[in-house]
Scaffold this motif. Sequence first.
Motif, PDB file in Angstrom:
ATOM      1  N   GLY A 178     -18.844  45.880  40.476  1.00  0.00           N
ATOM      2  CA  GLY A 178     -17.462  45.682  40.040  1.00  0.00           C
ATOM      3  C   GLY A 178     -16.618  45.148  41.172  1.00  0.00           C
ATOM      4  N   ARG A 198     -16.217  36.527  41.413  1.00  0.00           N
ATOM      5  CA  ARG A 198     -15.726  36.137  40.096  1.00  0.00           C
ATOM      6  C   ARG A 198     -15.540  34.552  40.212  1.00  0.00           C
ATOM      7  NH1 ARG A 198     -11.448  40.451  37.763  1.00  0.00           N
ATOM      8  NH2 ARG A 198     -12.629  41.996  37.264  1.00  0.00           N
ATOM      9  N   TYR A 250     -12.538  33.651  34.560  1.00  0.00           N
ATOM     10  CA  TYR A 250     -11.807  34.521  35.264  1.00  0.00           C
ATOM     11  C   TYR A 250     -10.460  34.270  35.389  1.00  0.00           C
ATOM     12  CZ  TYR A 250     -16.282  37.123  34.833  1.00  0.00           C
ATOM     13  OH  TYR A 250     -17.394  37.743  34.439  1.00  0.00           O
ATOM     14  N   ASP A 266      -4.151  35.693  39.555  1.00  0.00           N
ATOM     15  CA  ASP A 266      -4.177  36.322  38.215  1.00  0.00           C
ATOM     16  C   ASP A 266      -4.437  38.016  38.934  1.00  0.00           C
ATOM     17  OD1 ASP A 266      -3.582  34.645  36.308  1.00  0.00           O
ATOM     18  OD2 ASP A 266      -5.792  34.059  36.198  1.00  0.00           O
ATOM     19  N   ARG A 267      -3.724  38.707  38.109  1.00  0.00           N
ATOM     20  CA  ARG A 267      -3.779  40.189  38.448  1.00  0.00           C
ATOM     21  C   ARG A 267      -5.306  40.614  38.284  1.00  0.00           C
ATOM     22  NH1 ARG A 267       0.979  42.066  35.590  1.00  0.00           N
ATOM     23  NH2 ARG A 267       2.528  42.691  36.867  1.00  0.00           N
ATOM     24  N   GLY A 268      -5.679  41.154  38.987  1.00  0.00           N
ATOM     25  CA  GLY A 268      -6.966  41.905  38.883  1.00  0.00           C
ATOM     26  C   GLY A 268      -8.064  40.966  39.859  1.00  0.00           C
ATOM     27  N   ASN A 269      -7.861  39.768  40.097  1.00  0.00           N
ATOM     28  CA  ASN A 269      -8.664  39.034  40.860  1.00  0.00           C
ATOM     29  C   ASN A 269      -8.885  39.341  42.463  1.00  0.00           C
ATOM     30  OD1 ASN A 269     -10.114  38.045  38.670  1.00  0.00           O
ATOM     31  ND2 ASN A 269      -8.612  36.269  38.403  1.00  0.00           N
ATOM     32  N   ARG A 329      -7.766  42.721  44.915  1.00  0.00           N
ATOM     33  CA  ARG A 329      -7.697  43.959  44.692  1.00  0.00           C
ATOM     34  C   ARG A 329      -6.872  44.735  45.892  1.00  0.00           C
ATOM     35  NH1 ARG A 329     -11.659  46.845  41.525  1.00  0.00           N
ATOM     36  NH2 ARG A 329     -11.551  48.720  42.981  1.00  0.00           N
ATOM     37  N   ASP A 333      -0.044  44.827  42.955  1.00  0.00           N
ATOM     38  CA  ASP A 333       1.074  43.645  42.956  1.00  0.00           C
ATOM     39  C   ASP A 333       1.163  43.075  44.254  1.00  0.00           C
ATOM     40  OD1 ASP A 333       0.441  43.328  40.121  1.00  0.00           O
ATOM     41  OD2 ASP A 333       2.632  43.937  39.458  1.00  0.00           O
ATOM     42  N   GLY A 338      -8.061  38.108  34.622  1.00  0.00           N
ATOM     43  CA  GLY A 338      -8.495  38.873  35.917  1.00  0.00           C
ATOM     44  C   GLY A 338      -8.734  40.473  35.364  1.00  0.00           C
ATOM     45  N   ILE A 339      -8.328  40.839  34.298  1.00  0.00           N
ATOM     46  CA  ILE A 339      -8.663  42.263  33.830  1.00  0.00           C
ATOM     47  C   ILE A 339      -9.550  42.270  32.827  1.00  0.00           C
ATOM     48  CG2 ILE A 339      -7.350  44.447  33.097  1.00  0.00           C
ATOM     49  CD1 ILE A 339      -4.986  43.396  34.303  1.00  0.00           C
ATOM     50  N   SER A 386     -13.318  49.336  37.150  1.00  0.00           N
ATOM     51  CA  SER A 386     -12.946  48.691  38.576  1.00  0.00           C
ATOM     52  C   SER A 386     -11.513  47.747  38.520  1.00  0.00           C
ATOM     53  CB  SER A 386     -14.279  47.976  38.881  1.00  0.00           C
ATOM     54  OG  SER A 386     -14.448  46.766  38.289  1.00  0.00           O
ATOM     55  N   ASP A 387     -11.181  47.571  37.124  1.00  0.00           N
ATOM     56  CA  ASP A 387     -10.036  47.045  36.797  1.00  0.00           C
ATOM     57  C   ASP A 387      -8.509  47.789  36.735  1.00  0.00           C
ATOM     58  OD1 ASP A 387     -10.868  44.322  37.689  1.00  0.00           O
ATOM     59  OD2 ASP A 387     -11.371  43.872  35.753  1.00  0.00           O
ATOM     60  N   GLU A 436      -6.989  49.480  38.575  1.00  0.00           N
ATOM     61  CA  GLU A 436      -5.530  49.252  39.485  1.00  0.00           C
ATOM     62  C   GLU A 436      -4.502  48.211  38.850  1.00  0.00           C
ATOM     63  OE1 GLU A 436      -6.615  49.393  43.407  1.00  0.00           O
ATOM     64  OE2 GLU A 436      -4.515  49.373  44.306  1.00  0.00           O
ATOM     65  N   ALA A 437      -5.388  47.016  38.707  1.00  0.00           N
ATOM     66  CA  ALA A 437      -4.421  45.892  38.123  1.00  0.00           C
ATOM     67  C   ALA A 437      -4.006  46.162  36.700  1.00  0.00           C
ATOM     68  CB  ALA A 437      -5.451  44.583  38.240  1.00  0.00           C
ATOM     69  N   SER A 447      -0.750  48.054  36.863  1.00  0.00           N
ATOM     70  CA  SER A 447       0.414  47.285  37.555  1.00  0.00           C
ATOM     71  C   SER A 447       0.701  46.518  36.210  1.00  0.00           C
ATOM     72  CB  SER A 447      -0.154  46.282  38.432  1.00  0.00           C
ATOM     73  OG  SER A 447      -0.409  46.629  39.450  1.00  0.00           O
ATOM     74  N   LEU A 448       0.021  45.815  35.406  1.00  0.00           N
ATOM     75  CA  LEU A 448       0.446  45.447  34.102  1.00  0.00           C
ATOM     76  C   LEU A 448       1.167  46.260  33.259  1.00  0.00           C
ATOM     77  CD1 LEU A 448       0.102  42.682  32.499  1.00  0.00           C
ATOM     78  CD2 LEU A 448      -1.839  43.696  31.543  1.00  0.00           C
TER      79      LEU A 448
END
Lengths: 439, 439
Positions: free
Chosen positions: A108, A133, A160, A165-168, A170, A189, B242-243, B280-281, B283-284, B287-288
């Motif tokens: 991950g 990704r 993805y 995008d959030r998550g892409n 870390r 963020d 991305g999540i 593993s997502d 943290e993102a 934030s959301l």
Amino acid sequence: MSAYENFLSELEGLEVISSPTQVAKLSEDYFRFSPILTPILENKVGDLVLRPKTEAEVIKIAQGCVNHRIPLTVRGAGTGNYGQCVPMHGGIILDTSRMQSVKWIRAGAACVEAGVKLGALDKKAQEIGWESRMVPSTFRSATVGGFIAGGSGGIGSVLYGQLRDRGNLRSARVITLEDTVRVIDLRGDDVQKVNHAYGTNGIITELEIPLAPAYPWAECIVAFKEFEMAAKFGQALGNADGIIKKMISVHAHPIPSFFTALKSYVPDQSHCALVLVSESDLEAFKSLVRSYQGEICYEKSAQVASKGLTLVEFSWNHTTLHARTVDTSLTYLQSIFLDLDAVMEMYRHFGDEVMMHLEFIRMGGKVFPAAIQVVRFTTSDRLNEIIKYHEDRGVLIANPHTYLLEDGGMKTVNQEQLDFKRLVDPYGLMNVGKMRSFL
Amino acid sequence: MSAYENFLSELEGLEVISSPTQVAKLSEDYFRFSPILTPILENKVGDLVLRPKTEAEVIKIAQGCVNHRIPLTVRGAGTGNYGQCVPMHGGIILDTSRMQSVKWIRAGAACVEAGVKLGALDKKAQEIGWESRMVPSTFRSATVGGFIAGGSGGIGSVLYGQLRDRGNLRSARVITLEDTVRVIDLRGDDVQKVNHAYGTNGIITELEIPLAPAYPWAECIVAFKEFEMAAKFGQALGNADGIIKKMISVHAHPIPSFFTALKSYVPDQSHCALVLVSESDLEAFKSLVRSYQGEICYEKSAQVASKGLTLVEFSWNHTTLHARTVDTSLTYLQSIFLDLDAVMEMYRHFGDEVMMHLEFIRMGGKVFPAAIQVVRFTTSDRLNEIIKYHEDRGVLIANPHTYLLEDGGMKTVNQEQLDFKRLVDPYGLMNVGKMRSFL
């Protein structure tokens, strides 16, 4: 060079490149794709290239640049296309290519130094069943740091989304150019402060990026008699939630004829889609192909594809690269179409002047036809006319013929990035002249 | 029973259940969720239950039913809600629960007998890093065959769409009820002939289904002060490419108060989202959550969640189950909203009479708020009024208060399934009375 004597004396043991030929080479990226950028950028060269091997060395370089007020431009592999790493005002080029350590890698996610090549990372990640990704078509040489600082998405974005995008992304570890240089860890963020900021506001030394499950990707070319059918197929495949794919790259004739290594597979006068699809979804994929009257004219298993030629290197801006190998007067545009009607309107309106090349990508949860059209260049005025014609009809153009951060895809000042620049680069030394809002 | 003597004499060695209590139990599913279906279906019972262990035994049963013109109804675990497996005209119930063999399993796909439980399959698949693309909330007992024949999607549909989407069912092996019983292997688009056909047109004995990479799924409950914010958060999470998430289940107050095992975690008067998100997502994801003013009030790691209580068993129609445990006058609706505006309009219009429960799912490449509203039942007329009010405003209702195949989500006759029924069940023996177009 005397201005650098004190500076260099503080940096003993560091790899320094001062040969004018090498420095000139390491001051370039692929801006020659643009006839607008070429005359502006082709004589912009740095004074010296430094190749740190550790973060400690990066810190020393940063402190030296601050102390001596020397401009600093960070460079990955130089596979960008808008002069992202071209030094506009000389100074030091910090080349990250020696910072190749994969700090850790697990299901991950991975943590890498900025200079790790995306292809090398994926080889390692695939050993445990994972991969990036998204990657650019230049994955073999492009670095993770360069991709984050200068890219926006790529192969994998159809699943993805975008790098922003959030998550892409870390985390990013950043060295500042303040009076006393600091190391800042950005997470959550906060990573957006330096994400796609062209290295204008901090030296990224380390990144934590998410990984995707590594499907075995079969590679197929699907030929179509009508371009509209190829485009519709691309969108349908993008929308097909039960068929896992990594790349949908659609090319109007005559683009396939530019692909020397592939053109013998593609029937004459045909349009085509280059696709990476999960091997275990091939049967469903072929049903979809049939329902759009497509013809599979090239098929490689994941194992074969992973060893030799990959269709990835005919997609995204590699398409433009191949086109320019045939005819250097060709250039390109970057667009986002909101629907296929607009694609077809432009396709019909411009004919061979703007050859349609679609890359389907996910944005905000929906698959859109982005485009990297191959354009027959005549004059700047005509190029601007073409851009305006698109924009007037609601097509978003991410202009690749500007080296200014805000004038490409972003269009507006990113206040967060500007504020961070003011904080970490008070003397305006980093990638000078690239951030319009900080000129 | 004498009518069955000849029949049974041909089926020596087969497990036969004839105790009226057991047969009655095995003639039911969860139709009692519907006050409309209950009086229609509660006295419908089969004559005998047969539990074949092999396909050869299934063939014998099928041939016997043809020879003696005995109605045949196939049953998985009976976790459906519309009487999918209720025998309308007596006859034989073919219970697949003894056909539990996983024929093979590999990266990306598995081949199973119809009676394999989804939970058991996932345990096995997870050993090699894979799992089902989607499961119902009843995964512990529900069978793969029952899910395909009677379901439409579930937990995982936010990533992979619906069971009917190309790629989500690879093949089905079907026994016919022709004069001479045949085995037919359906692959590619042909699987749609029996996909979600309630077992009206062939006995499914074996299925090949695709698998998804098994992320470690963390489980979170997010509380919101305003329902609108919870709904918007759900959509935003659905759109966040991305999540990676497997389930987004949003519940308006007072639904969380029905969840005995969870309600202590959820602040009083709050609305909530039950989420399965890739660890593993996280943290993102957080934030959301913050950007929608949500509050995480429950968080379990994938490892902990996999061992005990899972939020999956509070989602989809398990929500209705928990609600009815508190108040048996509660029933439900199934809807697809095209946008959140329509969700909010219904939320405001009906108040506590129609309690909003959203399940975000992907359809045609885009995430939509589907809903399984909890409804305070008064009369049939009022229920129909509620349905009509939704439909008049463009909300698609997949009516769960009918046992007829076409009157649920499909609305129209599926010509392909009807043609296949005519071919493989010429005497109309299979799940008699369920296909409106074949009544």
